[in-house]
Structure formats: C-alpha cells, structure tokens
Design a protein around this motif. Structure first.
Motif, PDB file in Angstrom:
ATOM      1  N   SER A 163      -0.390  -5.195 -13.065  1.00 54.34           N
ATOM      2  CA  SER A 163      -1.084  -4.067 -13.671  1.00 54.34           C
ATOM      3  C   SER A 163      -0.918  -2.808 -12.834  1.00 54.34           C
ATOM      4  CB  SER A 163      -2.573  -4.389 -13.819  1.00 54.34           C
ATOM      5  OG  SER A 163      -3.174  -4.444 -12.539  1.00 54.34           O
ATOM      6  N   SER A 164      -1.068  -1.653 -13.519  1.00 55.46           N
ATOM      7  CA  SER A 164      -0.961  -0.368 -12.818  1.00 55.46           C
ATOM      8  C   SER A 164      -2.060  -0.225 -11.774  1.00 55.46           C
ATOM      9  CB  SER A 164      -1.038   0.783 -13.825  1.00 55.46           C
ATOM     10  OG  SER A 164      -2.270   0.745 -14.519  1.00 55.46           O
ATOM     11  N   ARG A 165      -3.258  -0.814 -12.061  1.00 55.88           N
ATOM     12  CA  ARG A 165      -4.353  -0.718 -11.097  1.00 55.88           C
ATOM     13  C   ARG A 165      -3.992  -1.423  -9.795  1.00 55.88           C
ATOM     14  NH1 ARG A 165     -10.262  -2.817 -12.743  1.00 55.88           N
ATOM     15  NH2 ARG A 165      -9.947  -1.185 -14.285  1.00 55.88           N
ATOM     16  N   LEU A 166      -3.411  -2.628  -9.919  1.00 54.25           N
ATOM     17  CA  LEU A 166      -3.027  -3.392  -8.735  1.00 54.25           C
ATOM     18  C   LEU A 166      -1.896  -2.701  -7.993  1.00 54.25           C
ATOM     19  CD1 LEU A 166      -3.443  -5.846  -7.008  1.00 54.25           C
ATOM     20  CD2 LEU A 166      -1.924  -7.146  -8.515  1.00 54.25           C
ATOM     21  N   LEU A 167      -0.918  -2.169  -8.752  1.00 54.80           N
ATOM     22  CA  LEU A 167       0.187  -1.434  -8.126  1.00 54.80           C
ATOM     23  C   LEU A 167      -0.335  -0.263  -7.315  1.00 54.80           C
ATOM     24  CD1 LEU A 167       2.869  -1.382 -10.976  1.00 54.80           C
ATOM     25  CD2 LEU A 167       3.142  -2.394  -8.700  1.00 54.80           C
ATOM     26  N   LEU A 168      -1.305   0.470  -7.912  1.00 52.30           N
ATOM     27  CA  LEU A 168      -1.849   1.619  -7.208  1.00 52.30           C
ATOM     28  C   LEU A 168      -2.562   1.187  -5.931  1.00 52.30           C
ATOM     29  CD1 LEU A 168      -2.456   4.639  -7.133  1.00 52.30           C
ATOM     30  CD2 LEU A 168      -4.536   4.184  -8.417  1.00 52.30           C
ATOM     31  N   GLY A 169      -3.345   0.100  -6.037  1.00 48.89           N
ATOM     32  CA  GLY A 169      -4.054  -0.372  -4.861  1.00 48.89           C
ATOM     33  C   GLY A 169      -3.112  -0.762  -3.744  1.00 48.89           C
ATOM     34  N   LEU A 170      -2.039  -1.489  -4.083  1.00 51.87           N
ATOM     35  CA  LEU A 170      -1.055  -1.887  -3.070  1.00 51.87           C
ATOM     36  C   LEU A 170      -0.353  -0.674  -2.483  1.00 51.87           C
ATOM     37  CD1 LEU A 170       0.496  -5.002  -4.849  1.00 51.87           C
ATOM     38  CD2 LEU A 170      -1.027  -4.999  -2.862  1.00 51.87           C
ATOM     39  N   TYR A 171      -0.029   0.256  -3.365  1.00 54.81           N
ATOM     40  CA  TYR A 171       0.721   1.437  -2.914  1.00 54.81           C
ATOM     41  C   TYR A 171      -0.121   2.275  -1.944  1.00 54.81           C
ATOM     42  CZ  TYR A 171       3.342   5.812  -3.106  1.00 54.81           C
ATOM     43  OH  TYR A 171       4.030   6.940  -2.773  1.00 54.81           O
ATOM     44  N   ILE A 172      -1.385   2.512  -2.338  1.00 57.22           N
ATOM     45  CA  ILE A 172      -2.239   3.325  -1.485  1.00 57.22           C
ATOM     46  C   ILE A 172      -2.546   2.597  -0.182  1.00 57.22           C
ATOM     47  CG2 ILE A 172      -4.478   4.470  -1.326  1.00 57.22           C
ATOM     48  CD1 ILE A 172      -2.513   5.778  -3.202  1.00 57.22           C
ATOM     49  N   GLY A 173      -2.676   1.267  -0.274  1.00 58.67           N
ATOM     50  CA  GLY A 173      -2.922   0.498   0.946  1.00 58.67           C
ATOM     51  C   GLY A 173      -1.796   0.682   1.942  1.00 58.67           C
ATOM     52  N   LEU A 174      -0.565   0.657   1.455  1.00 59.60           N
ATOM     53  CA  LEU A 174       0.583   0.864   2.330  1.00 59.60           C
ATOM     54  C   LEU A 174       0.582   2.266   2.913  1.00 59.60           C
ATOM     55  CD1 LEU A 174       3.386  -0.938   0.259  1.00 59.60           C
ATOM     56  CD2 LEU A 174       2.422  -1.675   2.457  1.00 59.60           C
ATOM     57  N   LEU A 175       0.196   3.253   2.077  1.00 60.67           N
ATOM     58  CA  LEU A 175       0.173   4.629   2.561  1.00 60.67           C
ATOM     59  C   LEU A 175      -0.832   4.806   3.693  1.00 60.67           C
ATOM     60  CD1 LEU A 175       0.445   6.905  -0.608  1.00 60.67           C
ATOM     61  CD2 LEU A 175       2.211   6.357   1.051  1.00 60.67           C
ATOM     62  N   LEU A 176      -2.042   4.265   3.483  1.00 60.60           N
ATOM     63  CA  LEU A 176      -3.055   4.415   4.518  1.00 60.60           C
ATOM     64  C   LEU A 176      -2.652   3.694   5.796  1.00 60.60           C
ATOM     65  CD1 LEU A 176      -6.390   4.048   2.539  1.00 60.60           C
ATOM     66  CD2 LEU A 176      -5.372   6.116   3.476  1.00 60.60           C
ATOM     67  N   PHE A 177      -1.994   2.560   5.629  1.00 60.60           N
ATOM     68  CA  PHE A 177      -1.563   1.796   6.800  1.00 60.60           C
ATOM     69  C   PHE A 177      -0.475   2.548   7.564  1.00 60.60           C
ATOM     70  CE2 PHE A 177       1.146  -1.426   8.822  1.00 60.60           C
ATOM     71  CZ  PHE A 177       0.207  -2.035   9.631  1.00 60.60           C
ATOM     72  N   SER A 178       0.291   3.366   6.827  1.00 56.19           N
ATOM     73  CA  SER A 178       1.450   3.993   7.463  1.00 56.19           C
ATOM     74  C   SER A 178       1.238   5.472   7.757  1.00 56.19           C
ATOM     75  CB  SER A 178       2.686   3.837   6.559  1.00 56.19           C
ATOM     76  OG  SER A 178       2.467   4.465   5.316  1.00 56.19           O
ATOM     77  N   CYS A 179      -0.040   5.893   7.945  1.00 52.04           N
ATOM     78  CA  CYS A 179      -0.303   7.301   8.204  1.00 52.04           C
ATOM     79  C   CYS A 179       0.352   7.784   9.486  1.00 52.04           C
ATOM     80  CB  CYS A 179      -1.815   7.560   8.281  1.00 52.04           C
ATOM     81  SG  CYS A 179      -2.530   7.922   6.666  1.00 52.04           S
ATOM     82  N   ASN A 180       0.584   6.880  10.415  1.00 50.89           N
ATOM     83  CA  ASN A 180       1.203   7.271  11.677  1.00 50.89           C
ATOM     84  C   ASN A 180       2.680   6.875  11.737  1.00 50.89           C
ATOM     85  OD1 ASN A 180      -1.061   8.461  12.940  1.00 50.89           O
ATOM     86  ND2 ASN A 180      -1.933   6.414  13.186  1.00 50.89           N
ATOM     87  N   SER A 181       3.208   6.481  10.588  1.00 52.57           N
ATOM     88  CA  SER A 181       4.634   6.146  10.569  1.00 52.57           C
ATOM     89  C   SER A 181       5.188   6.500   9.207  1.00 52.57           C
ATOM     90  CB  SER A 181       4.824   4.652  10.844  1.00 52.57           C
ATOM     91  OG  SER A 181       4.202   3.890   9.829  1.00 52.57           O
ATOM     92  N   GLY A 182       6.476   6.523   9.025  1.00 49.78           N
ATOM     93  CA  GLY A 182       7.080   6.829   7.739  1.00 49.78           C
ATOM     94  C   GLY A 182       8.531   6.427   7.738  1.00 49.78           C
ATOM     95  N   GLU A 183       9.037   6.123   6.555  1.00 49.86           N
ATOM     96  CA  GLU A 183      10.448   5.745   6.462  1.00 49.86           C
ATOM     97  C   GLU A 183      11.338   6.933   6.806  1.00 49.86           C
ATOM     98  OE1 GLU A 183      11.014   4.179   2.604  1.00 49.86           O
ATOM     99  OE2 GLU A 183       9.702   2.459   2.900  1.00 49.86           O
ATOM    100  N   LYS A 184      10.923   8.121   6.366  1.00 53.93           N
ATOM    101  CA  LYS A 184      11.653   9.331   6.687  1.00 53.93           C
ATOM    102  C   LYS A 184      11.007  10.005   7.877  1.00 53.93           C
ATOM    103  CE  LYS A 184      12.938  10.073   1.837  1.00 53.93           C
ATOM    104  NZ  LYS A 184      12.884  11.030   0.698  1.00 53.93           N
ATOM    105  N   MET A 185      11.831  10.677   8.666  1.00 54.65           N
ATOM    106  CA  MET A 185      11.306  11.315   9.868  1.00 54.65           C
ATOM    107  C   MET A 185      11.708  12.776   9.886  1.00 54.65           C
ATOM    108  SD  MET A 185       9.733   8.965  11.705  1.00 54.65           S
ATOM    109  CE  MET A 185       9.739   9.665  13.356  1.00 54.65           C
ATOM    110  N   ALA A 186      10.727  13.618  10.101  1.00 54.05           N
ATOM    111  CA  ALA A 186      11.004  15.051  10.269  1.00 54.05           C
ATOM    112  C   ALA A 186       9.747  15.702  10.814  1.00 54.05           C
ATOM    113  CB  ALA A 186      11.415  15.704   8.953  1.00 54.05           C
ATOM    114  N   SER A 187       9.884  16.479  11.848  1.00 51.96           N
ATOM    115  CA  SER A 187       8.723  17.165  12.396  1.00 51.96           C
ATOM    116  C   SER A 187       8.469  18.441  11.589  1.00 51.96           C
ATOM    117  CB  SER A 187       8.951  17.525  13.863  1.00 51.96           C
ATOM    118  OG  SER A 187      10.017  18.460  13.980  1.00 51.96           O
ATOM    119  N   LYS A 188       7.274  18.936  11.705  1.00 50.00           N
ATOM    120  CA  LYS A 188       6.881  20.111  10.939  1.00 50.00           C
ATOM    121  C   LYS A 188       7.764  21.307  11.276  1.00 50.00           C
ATOM    122  CE  LYS A 188       2.815  22.997   9.980  1.00 50.00           C
ATOM    123  NZ  LYS A 188       1.368  23.163  10.224  1.00 50.00           N
TER     124      LYS A 188
END
Length: 587
Positions: free
Chosen positions: A2-27
């Motif tokens: 379901s879209s609800r579950l997809l969103l939950g998983l997606y946001i969970g990954l985002l919050l977990f990865s606030c200090n990391s990212g697949e792409k790298m670039a400084s401001k």
C-alpha cells in the motif's frame, strides 16, 4: 504494497539517513538555485509517495491531514514552506516557540511533533552534505505543516469530540475553513495570528488564557500534594502539613509571615480553590490540599476544552450560568455586563446542564411544588402537623387543581409512595420562589428565581437547591431585563415600577418580546480579568470521567525546579525554621 506502507518505509529511511546521503555535495559547492531544486525534489518525492488519505504514518508519527497537505503544497508550488536553503524560516521559529509553550493553551507539544522537529533542526546543523540536509528539511516541513493544521483544529474544536470523547486527530471539523489556503497565504508576521484566530472568541476563554499563563509562570508543574489528617482527630498534624503546603506553593515567605498569619494565608488558599475562606479544614479543603499542580493544570486544560466545544455567540444579550463558580453572567457583544451570584442544586438534586431561552418573567408567583418534593418532604411535615399547610401558605389540590376538603385527608397515611395530591404555595415574600421567576421552558422543569433564603449567597460553595437556580438580587435583574426588552423612554421603567407591579399582590406574567438565550454550564476552572485563577470544587464529580480521557493525552513531565538564588534559599530555610518553632496552631 500500500501507498501508506511505502510512505512509512520511505520516510523512515529518510529520517535514519539525515546525516548521510547517497549523493554528496556541500552547500558551498552548490548555487542557490541548485539548492532550491534539491529541496523541491526531496519534497516532491515525499508527496509522490502518497498523501491520498488523511491518515498516513510518517516514521512512527501519524500525519492526519494528508489530503489537506497535498492541497497545501500544490498551492505552494511544490516548495518547502518552513525551511529554505538549509535553515528554518523566521515564521518557523515563531511557530516552534508556540509549540514549545502549547501548555499555555491547555495542549501538549507532543501532539505536534515538536521534539522530532527540534531533533531535525539539530541534524541540519551537524551535516555538511546538502542532499541529507534537504531530506531532513522535507520531512520536517511536512511534520510542521501537519502540526499547524492539527493545532488549528485543536484550538478551534478541542482535543476531544464531546459526543464520543474520542481524540480529534483529523481536520474534518474544520473542512470548510480551507486550512491549506489559509496557511499558504501566511507569512512571517501572520503565521501565528492566523493560527490563533481559530480560538473561540469568548471573554471567559480569554480570561482563562491569562489565568493559565499566570499559573504556569508562577508554579512548577509537579505532582506534589499534601494529605491532611482530619483536624478533629489531630489539629497539630493537620496544620503542620498545611504549613508545608503553603511554603511549597509559595503562599509563605518571610515577608508574608511578618505581615500575615498562617491562618490568613490558609484562607487565601481556600479562596483560590473556590472555598469559603474560613480556615475550617473540612473535606473540600483537604481535597484541595491533596491536589497537585499537574492535576490543577489538567483541570484548566479541560476548561479550555469545554469552551472550544461551544458554538460562537451572536453578540446579543444572553445569560451564562456556571454551576461550579455559582455565578451568572449577563453578556452582550463579548462583554460581561452583569454578574449575579447563584445557588445551584445540591449534589443529590443536581442542576442539569442545558441551553434554553428565557421567554417570560413571572411576578409574585405561585409555587407549584414538584411532586417529588411534595411526596418526599412536605408529606413528612403533614404527618406530624396538618397546620403546616396554613403556616407555609400551602394549598392542597386534587388532580383538577381544586382545593381539597382537609377534613377528608388521612394525614398519617401520607408518604413518599402515597401522596395523591398537588401542593401549591401562594405568592409573597415567604414563597420559595420569592417575588420573581425567569421562565425558560425545558424538560428538566428548572428555572431561575428569587428566594427567601438569602444567607446562602454569602457562602463560596453554594449548592443547596432542589435543582433550580436561585438568583441574588433578582429584582435588579428583572428591572434590567424588562427595561431592555422594550424601547421605554428614559427612566420610564425602573425598580420602583417593578415593585409597584409586585405590590398588586397577585401573579402576573410579563412576556418578553426578545427571548434571552441562557446556558447552564459546568466549568470548574475560571479566571478574572487580571488572570487570577480559581479552581472550583467538582461538587458533582462531573469532570472525573472527562479527566480520565484527558489526562493521558497531556504527557507533561514534572519540570525541574530552577536553581534558587542564595537569598531565596535562605528565606525558605528561615520560613521553615520559623514554622517548625511553632508547636501547635489552634484555629
């Protein structure tokens, strides 16, 4: 999936990865346009994950304004609203400040993802990868938008649905107020103004807000309470505990000890808790001392809730009776234009809560005694002395309202289960209804009236009637109402005119041209115009079940006491030592 579950998983990954990212670039390696594009892309990814439903889970947090969120970000051109270029905007700071003090409105910051957003802000300052920054911004932007919409609902309609006492997490109750449009048109200066505009516009509510602010600014929200022994059993132990309570709640300082007696300070505590300031420590006083500041806060939060359940007033003349405060307010244009003390039903014969309209006023009224009172109470006196009727001005009637031949009555047989008569009391100064009755037809057979028992108005707790509302200074109120009901010439109708009508000594009915709405209400916490809060006793125990639902929603941990300055600490030590030196206080 379901879209609800997809969103939950997606946001969970985002919050977990606030200090990391697949792409790298400084401001500093990205232009401003590139940074805005990255932020917009991250927000777009969230929106594409699915906000078709109102309730979706965002990494453990329920987003309950999903469809409204979609509308909002569409109106905002798919851009972040609360963040920009890796930083919170000015209106974000002001909104977070509001959320951090949501208890001032009887709410809890935990409803609005406050702690999660604060963690997100900390994360923004710790990572140099702008892709990770943008992901955190997007998540927290959605959380704050949901928080704003949810706060608007709670400020306007309350936390609970009064019909079923379920928590209102969705924006359904404000669906016609276009939350998305209102928020999209807000800016740094209007974001809070527009939010706070959803609050009810009652003068009593505004006074309560001021009272809550004064209470929270002056007290620590702790769970400390004081269990007093009955002073009849041990007066010394009771008053020693009172001393501790008055010190803890800051009624006592060295200055007040020099100026006031302990008894006087105990009286002030009683007055603040809606009790007779008599230093007599009865059951209600002991219950007040056994109430902690957290419990008082919960009671005040419930008072906020009850005001939010009400429909707006139209500005015309209306009456509001608050049973726990034992007071009637006459209101017009959001102003209290008259205040009158009232006596309400005793705990065994409670005054009901309802709304009605005052349609007419009866002068020099008969009292048609309710059968429940006649059979249970008057029958007792009649069995003892049949002359009780004559002495009290009563007439015994049959079912056709015709006087009974008293010689045919078997007085000794009358009781609660056998009383085949009606009882009517003639009008006059000794009549239980007094000289005037304000009639508002209702299924409870309750009305507002004068009384010959004036002494009860001098008490703070005034629940003594059979259910009707007894009014102090009713002739003044009747004069006011009648003079307002018709375009009399200046001073044409006054109290002398009213007394002349009453002086005819027979029942008269004055039909109002303009009916007056009246509400009989039950709110245990009130405040005056300068923010003095009063915590009235819940004499009917009507708030008990409501607080069982409310209390778990308000997850306030006891605040730590601020470090005392040296002189303040010394003052408390002196006060305690002084009180301990007093072996016994006799009242």
């Amino acid at each position: 999936m379901s879209s609800r579950l997809l969103l939950g998983l997606y946001i969970g990954l985002l919050l977990f990865s606030c200090n990391s990212g697949e792409k790298m670039a400084s401001k500093k390696d990205l232009s401003k346009d590139e940074r805005i594009a990255i932020e917009t892309e991250e927000l777009g990814a969230l929106l594409e994950a699915g906000f078709e439903q109102d309730s979706v889970k965002l990494s453990g947090f329920w987003i309950t304004t999903g469809t409204e969120l979609g509308k909002f970000y569409t109106q905002n051109n798919g851009k972040l609203f609360w963040f920009e270029d890796g930083k919170p905007k000015e209106h974000t700071k002001s909104f977070l400040k509001f959320l951090g003090k949501s208890e001032y409105y009887g709410l809890d910051s935990n409803f609005y993802h406050y702690n999660q957003v604060k963690k997100g802000l900390d994360s923004l300052g710790k990572t140099k990868n702008f892709y990770a920054v943008a992901k955190c911004e997007a998540v927290n932007d959605v959380l704050l938008t949901n928080a704003w919409m949810l706060a608007a609902v709670h400020l306007n309609k309350g936390l609970l649905d009064p019909e079923n006492l379920r928590v209102i997490w969705k924006r359904d109750s404000l669906e016609n107020k276009n939350l998305a449009g209102v928020l999209a048109k807000s800016n740094d200066t209007s974001i809070l103004t527009k939010l706070l505009a959803y609050q009810p516009n009652f003068i009593e509510y505004r006074m309560l807000k001021l009272g809550m602010k004064n209470f929270l600014d002056s007290n620590i929200l702790d769970t400390v309470s004081f269990k007093l022994v009955d002073p009849k059993k041990d007066s010394s132990a009771c008053w020693n505990e009172i001393n501790k309570a008055l010190i803890h709640w800051k009624y006592i300082t060295i200055d007040t000890l020099q100026r006031d007696s302990i008894v006087k300070l105990a009286k002030k505590f009683q007055a603040d808790n809606g009790l007779d300031p008599d230093a007599i420590i009865g059951p209600l006083s002991r219950k007040a001392f056994a109430t902690s500041n957290v419990q008082r806060f919960h009671a005040a939060a419930l008072a906020f809730e009850k005001w939010r359940w009400k429909k707006p007033r139209d500005g015309k003349l209306e009456f509001h009776v608050n049973i726990p405060a034992y007071e009637l307010h006459a209101l017009r244009n959001d102003s209290i234009i008259r205040r009158h003390r009232v006596v309400t039903g005793a705990p065994d014969t409670r005054s009901p809560t309802f709304t009605a309209k005052i349609k007419y006023i009866t002068l020099f009224p008969y009292w048609h005694v309710p059968h429940s009172i006649a059979s249970k109470e008057i029958s007792v006196f009649l069995r003892r002395d049949s002359s009780y009727l004559r002495k009290g001005g009563y007439t015994l009637l049959n079912r056709e309202n015709e006087p009974i031949d008293l010689s045919t009555v078997k007085w000794k047989s009358l009781n609660e289960n056998y009383f085949p008569y009606k009882v009517r009391q003639t009008g006059g100064y000794g009549n239980s209804l007094g000289l005037v009755v304000f009639q508002f037809p209702n299924k409870h057979d309750v009305y507002l009236h004068d009384t010959p028992s004036k002494r009860f108005f001098n008490k703070s707790v005034r629940c003594f009637s059979h259910g009707c509302i007894r009014l102090q200074n009713p002739l003044d109120m009747a004069t006011f109402v009648i003079s307002q009901d018709k375009k009399w010439k200046k001073d044409e109708f006054n109290k002398d005119t009213l007394m002349a009508w009453i002086g005819k000594h027979y029942e008269q009915r004055y039909n109002l041209k303009k009916y007056i709405p009246i509400e009989i209400d039950y709110i245990t916490v009130t405040a005056d115009s300068i923010g003095n809060m009063t915590f009235h006793p819940d004499v009917y125990d009507k708030d008990v079940e409501l607080l069982k639902v409310m209390n778990p929603l308000l997850h306030y941990k006891p605040k730590k006491k601020p470090e005392k300055k040296k002189e303040e600490a010394e003052e408390k030590i002196k006060a305690t030592a002084y009180l301990n030196s007093r072996k016994k206080i006799v009242v």
